[in-house]
Design an enzyme around this catalytic site. Structure first.
Site, PDB file in Angstrom:
ATOM      1  N   ARG A 273      42.606  56.945  52.469  1.00  0.00           N
ATOM      2  CA  ARG A 273      42.249  55.825  53.340  1.00  0.00           C
ATOM      3  C   ARG A 273      43.439  55.455  54.225  1.00  0.00           C
ATOM      4  NH1 ARG A 273      39.842  52.818  48.481  1.00  0.00           N
ATOM      5  NH2 ARG A 273      41.710  51.561  48.627  1.00  0.00           N
TER       6      ARG A 273
ATOM      7  N   GLU B 247      32.810  43.759  39.730  1.00  0.00           N
ATOM      8  CA  GLU B 247      31.813  44.725  40.174  1.00  0.00           C
ATOM      9  C   GLU B 247      30.606  44.754  39.233  1.00  0.00           C
ATOM     10  OE1 GLU B 247      33.214  48.637  41.547  1.00  0.00           O
ATOM     11  OE2 GLU B 247      35.226  47.902  41.110  1.00  0.00           O
TER      12      GLU B 247
ATOM     13  N   GLY C 224      39.528  55.807  42.350  1.00  0.00           N
ATOM     14  CA  GLY C 224      38.585  56.816  41.885  1.00  0.00           C
ATOM     15  C   GLY C 224      39.199  58.102  41.378  1.00  0.00           C
TER      16      GLY C 224
ATOM     17  N   GLU D 294      33.087  46.676  36.348  1.00  0.00           N
ATOM     18  CA  GLU D 294      34.542  46.614  36.247  1.00  0.00           C
ATOM     19  C   GLU D 294      35.061  45.330  36.867  1.00  0.00           C
ATOM     20  OE1 GLU D 294      35.998  51.211  36.014  1.00  0.00           O
ATOM     21  OE2 GLU D 294      36.048  50.289  37.997  1.00  0.00           O
TER      22      GLU D 294
ATOM     23  N   ASP E  69      39.168  46.201  47.243  1.00  0.00           N
ATOM     24  CA  ASP E  69      39.059  46.999  48.465  1.00  0.00           C
ATOM     25  C   ASP E  69      37.744  46.757  49.200  1.00  0.00           C
ATOM     26  OD1 ASP E  69      37.567  48.296  46.514  1.00  0.00           O
ATOM     27  OD2 ASP E  69      38.749  50.142  46.553  1.00  0.00           O
ATOM     28  N   THR E  70      36.653  46.560  48.472  1.00  0.00           N
ATOM     29  CA  THR E  70      35.379  46.292  49.145  1.00  0.00           C
ATOM     30  C   THR E  70      35.407  44.960  49.886  1.00  0.00           C
ATOM     31  OG1 THR E  70      34.384  45.220  47.210  1.00  0.00           O
ATOM     32  CG2 THR E  70      34.123  47.596  47.390  1.00  0.00           C
TER      33      THR E  70
ATOM     34  N   SER F  73      43.350  54.637  39.784  1.00  0.00           N
ATOM     35  CA  SER F  73      43.018  53.827  40.952  1.00  0.00           C
ATOM     36  C   SER F  73      42.365  54.702  42.003  1.00  0.00           C
ATOM     37  CB  SER F  73      44.267  53.164  41.536  1.00  0.00           C
ATOM     38  OG  SER F  73      45.140  54.146  42.047  1.00  0.00           O
TER      39      SER F  73
END
Length: 386
Positions: free
Chosen positions: A356, A257, A151, A270, A277-278, A149
């Site tokens: 984040r 995505e 990245g 994906e 999150d985006t 997760s």
């Protein structure tokens, strides 16, 4: 009132809990550490390793939830089938969660069963296998853990000498007990975008206006809505999103995505069976309902009259600057002096460099320049942590 068991209590889960509580529901937030963001707004919380199937079962038996909402990848997903058989609603479905928590299952479904256009790919469990597949794919290539997760463990490899480091990083970045990696063809894309897709219990599949985004090492850094996409390409993306969500089954919001190449080709990348999150950009009033409100309504079987763009908007993440076991010093003054700007602090009490910690949201009229909004959000995001 329904009792909802949330598996994973990060910033996305926190916003979902807020949506559920506004509608009078009861939520138990779970994670592997105490005082995770969603726990701060839930009715109850449980701290345990969700990869421990027996511990997961014990929590379910303790609380007898009506609905289980997974928010992270590291879950003993096969147990969800048992809970579903017992009459507990799993969101979107046990099948969907089981497939999408592992890149191998979802990629094979998309590419081999549904025939969607994806990057060429192979799997590897050893460095020798990785070296062989890298020769077949060529350089540059992308290497990722099958389960991860934010990245973690992802890298772009530009020459053979970098393979061993990338292999070790991918194995170290794997979540759970899946120790296998995927090596992908590097797509020379013009841009990336997310199509938030809502599947309903008693209604048609709905789509939010597409969201452009930028990732660094596979982790979201900024997003904006709307993302400019020709009508034909948008219809292709919607068709692919419909096919894959229909195959996975269940009701909820999905973050699908895509890559968009310079030639205008839309390529499936994906999928996440939950808020993306985006999609945090929707907290800035870009759409009439945020992705979290949409997810909640779909989960509960409540009607969604429609989704439309209300404002153009952009989001940029606030990143921790140090390693520390305490909250950073937040400065909201600079950002909040700006018109049509909001800041959301996630409530994470431990810092890691690049973690984040919050998000800045800037919005304007529906036809506002998203480039200017992006620049504004990124500039203000750097001012939030002193």
């Amino acid at each position: 009132m329904k009792k909802i068991l949330l598996l994973g209590s990060g910033e996305l889960g926190k916003e979902f809990v807020i949506a559920a509580k506004r509608a009078g529901q009861y939520v138990i937030a779970c994670d592997r550490y105490e005082c995770a963001p969603a726990m701060q707004v839930a009715d109850e919380c449980e701290v345990f390793n969700m990869l421990d199937g027996d511990a997961l079962t014990a929590v379910v038996e303790k609380h007898h939830p009506d609905i289980i909402v997974p928010e992270i990848e590291a879950i003993r997903t096969e147990r969800l089938f048992d809970f579903e058989k017992e009459g507990i609603q799993v969101v979107p479905s046990a099948r969907a969660v089981n497939y999408t928590m592992n890149r191998k299952a979802i990629r094979d479904l998309a590419a081999k069963e549904l025939g969607l256009r994806t990057a060429r790919y192979y799997y590897a469990t050893t460095l020798a296998e990785l070296r062989q597949h890298a020769k077949e794919i060529g350089f540059p290539c992308v290497i990722k853990p099958l389960m991860s997760s934010s990245g973690h463990g992802q890298s772009i490899v530009r020459e053979e000498s970098e393979l061993e480091r990338a292999f070790n990083d991918a194995m170290a970045g794997s979540r759970g007990d899946v120790k296998e990696i995927i090596i992908e063809e590097f797509i020379h894309f013009e841009s990336e975008f997310t199509l938030l897709t809502v599947t309903q219990q008693n209604g048609p599949t709905l789509f939010c206006p597409p969201i452009g985004h930028v990732q660094k090492n596979g982790d979201y850094r900024e997003s904006w809505q709307p993302f400019s996409l020709p009508e034909d390409e948008l219809r292709k993306a919607e068709d692919m999103a419909s096919k894959v969500t229909n195959a996975l089954t269940g009701a909820g919001i999905w973050g699908v995505e895509f890559f968009l190449t310079k030639q205008g080709e839309v390529i499936f990348s994906e999928l996440s069976p939950r808020p993306h999150d985006t999609g945090m950009v929707t907290l800035g009033h870009t759409t009439n309902l945020s992705e979290f409100e949409l997810h909640f309504r779909a989960v509960m079987g409540l009607p969604i009259a429609g989704i439309h763009l209300e404002h153009a908007g952009a989001s940029a993440v606030v990143l921790a600057k140090e390693e520390a076991d305490h909250d950073p010093m937040y400065n909201l003054i600079t950002a909040l002096k700006e018109y049509r700007t909001r800041v959301r602090i996630f409530g994470k009490h431990v810092q890691h460099v690049g973690r984040r910690m919050g998000v800045v949201l800037c919005y304007g009229d529906p036809d506002a320049d998203t480039t200017a909004l992006r620049d504004k959000a990124k500039r203000l995001a750097t001012t939030v942590i002193e």
